[in-house]
Write an enzyme that holds these catalytic residues in place. Sequence first.
Site, mmCIF file in Angstrom:
data_model
loop_
_atom_site.group_PDB
_atom_site.id
_atom_site.type_symbol
_atom_site.label_atom_id
_atom_site.label_comp_id
_atom_site.label_asym_id
_atom_site.label_seq_id
_atom_site.Cartn_x
_atom_site.Cartn_y
_atom_site.Cartn_z
ATOM 1 N N SER A 53 -9.398 2.050 3.328
ATOM 2 C CA SER A 53 -8.567 2.747 2.373
ATOM 3 C C SER A 53 -7.580 1.872 1.611
ATOM 4 O O SER A 53 -7.044 2.309 0.599
ATOM 5 C CB SER A 53 -7.792 3.842 3.105
ATOM 6 N N SER A 104 -9.368 -0.272 7.570
ATOM 7 C CA SER A 104 -8.874 -0.212 6.189
ATOM 8 C C SER A 104 -8.236 -1.473 5.632
ATOM 9 O O SER A 104 -7.942 -1.518 4.441
ATOM 10 C CB SER A 104 -7.895 0.940 6.042
ATOM 11 N N LYS A 163 0.850 -1.200 0.000
ATOM 12 C CA LYS A 163 0.000 0.000 0.000
ATOM 13 C C LYS A 163 0.884 1.247 0.000
ATOM 14 O O LYS A 163 1.887 1.304 0.727
ATOM 15 C CB LYS A 163 -0.889 -0.024 1.249
HETATM 16 N N1 GLN Z 1 -12.543 4.658 7.046
HETATM 17 C C1 GLN Z 1 -11.803 5.056 8.207
HETATM 18 C C2 GLN Z 1 -11.337 6.475 8.048
HETATM 19 O O1 GLN Z 1 -11.654 7.050 7.079
HETATM 20 C C3 GLN Z 1 -10.671 4.115 8.456
HETATM 21 C C4 GLN Z 1 -9.536 4.300 7.549
HETATM 22 C C5 GLN Z 1 -8.345 3.458 7.897
HETATM 23 O O2 GLN Z 1 -8.459 2.440 8.580
HETATM 24 N N2 GLN Z 1 -7.194 3.903 7.445
HETATM 25 O O3 GLN Z 1 -10.657 7.003 8.849
#
Ligand code: GLN
Length: 487
Positions: A155, A179, A80
């Site tokens: 994400s 994420s 990632k």
């Molecule tokens: N969807 C969550 C956020 O927007 C989690 C994102 C993540 O785990 N990086 O913060």
Amino acid sequence: MNLTDLSLIEAQNLLQKGQISSRELTQAALDRISALDGDLHAFLHTAAKSALEQADLADQKRSARPSKDYSLLGIPLAVKDVLTVEGMPCTCGSLILEGYFPPYTATVVKRLQAAGMVVVGKTNTDEFAMGSSTENSAYGVTHNPWNLDRVPGGSSGGSAAAVAANLVVAALGTDTGGSVRQPASFCGVTGLKPTYGRVSRYGLVAYGSSLDACGAFGRSAEDVAALFSIMAGCDPLDSTSQNIPVAKIMLDKGSSLHGIRIGVPKEYFIKGIQPDVELKVLAAIDVLKNLGAEIKEVSLPHTEYALPVYYIIAPAEASANLARYDGIRFGPRMDGENLWDVFTRTRGTKFGNEATRRIMLGTYALSTGYYDAYYGQAQKVRTLIKRDFELVYREVDAIACPVAPTTAFPIGAHGDDPLAMYLEDVFTLPANLAGVPGLAFPVGFDASGLPVGMQLMGRHFDEAGLLRIAHAYQQVTEWHKHRPNLK
Ligand code: GLN
């Protein structure tokens, strides 16, 4: 044999027996990326030349001592784009880091490279990992391989889509609020968020520092266990990493779950959850029961506060972490009349809407006069959420529940409704707030053929326990073997 169909464990066996080479495996991955990634857009950067060089080195090493047990040697990996890899760009899905080449490699990547894994490229992400759909990337959205009109989740949507589409055998993601688990669920792969402090965060571009965790995607619990055994461990470069030994996870063939107690929290089966999701998760819990697990209803009474608490704490920490992107030290710089002008123009132009929203929310929550009411209060409620888990783990060994209230939603569905997007995280945020591990894996499909995932959460540092339960499930079911119908 189609080399890109192989799971990590299958690839490992064939490499070990000398029936395939790492060059062939890596070339097959690179060819498939070239063929399919135009439609999927899982990758932001591919590194064919260095990947093939690494693959050749792996082959040489293996032929020098063929009898050694090399575990991950020569297996392709995607990373990632919020984790640094020396020699590759690191954009975090943001224009503010366009063209930035970090001078060092994240510990978690280093550990996997030391074991011989071949990094083929960097995958798409919501800007600074803020989002649940990968639509917040400044470089375009990733498409779900099961249905190109749907999001892959986020994400870490690029990594999940890459594994689901057989572009790579395995991928790294990060999980601050879901994420890894939510995109794993949306794309029908297995994804682990380890305990906070289990895997080094050094070289992971910070989002919410008290929540961030590096995790992994694979085709099965067995694949993920092989990755995790190498990723985990203490790192002096991350002060929150814990010095707790990581035993090699042994997943045996027998699939009995006798003696394992699994809690089903009533707060995770709420109104508004997609009926297909509830049905498939309950059916999966039945399978665990048939394998011998004792199933109990449990309660995590502060669950409803996880969402508001997270959306104070994460933006607060993000606003501090993102302060360093000022146009001076990293990435592109906008010209200005004076230094202040340079800061405001660079940040004003290069951050996307969601990052800007989080910076503003977080700065507000931390400001004088509001700190106690927001950040301080949220931290207190966070302690209650953590206590809920501690109490439940006196009665059960793991918790089973949905990963997300829905399957993959259409691209653009939550476009102008950030709150609707935040609601997607309702079942994944508690594990980050409590610091406990979480594992997502496929348990069926909804009526439109999209994967449904189940989540297991466990005691601190008991990733092995979760992987064992999922492995037992995967020994008697085939959901994790289904792949989308791509070219
Ligand atoms: N969807 C969550 C956020 O927007 C989690 C994102 C993540 O785990 N990086 O913060």
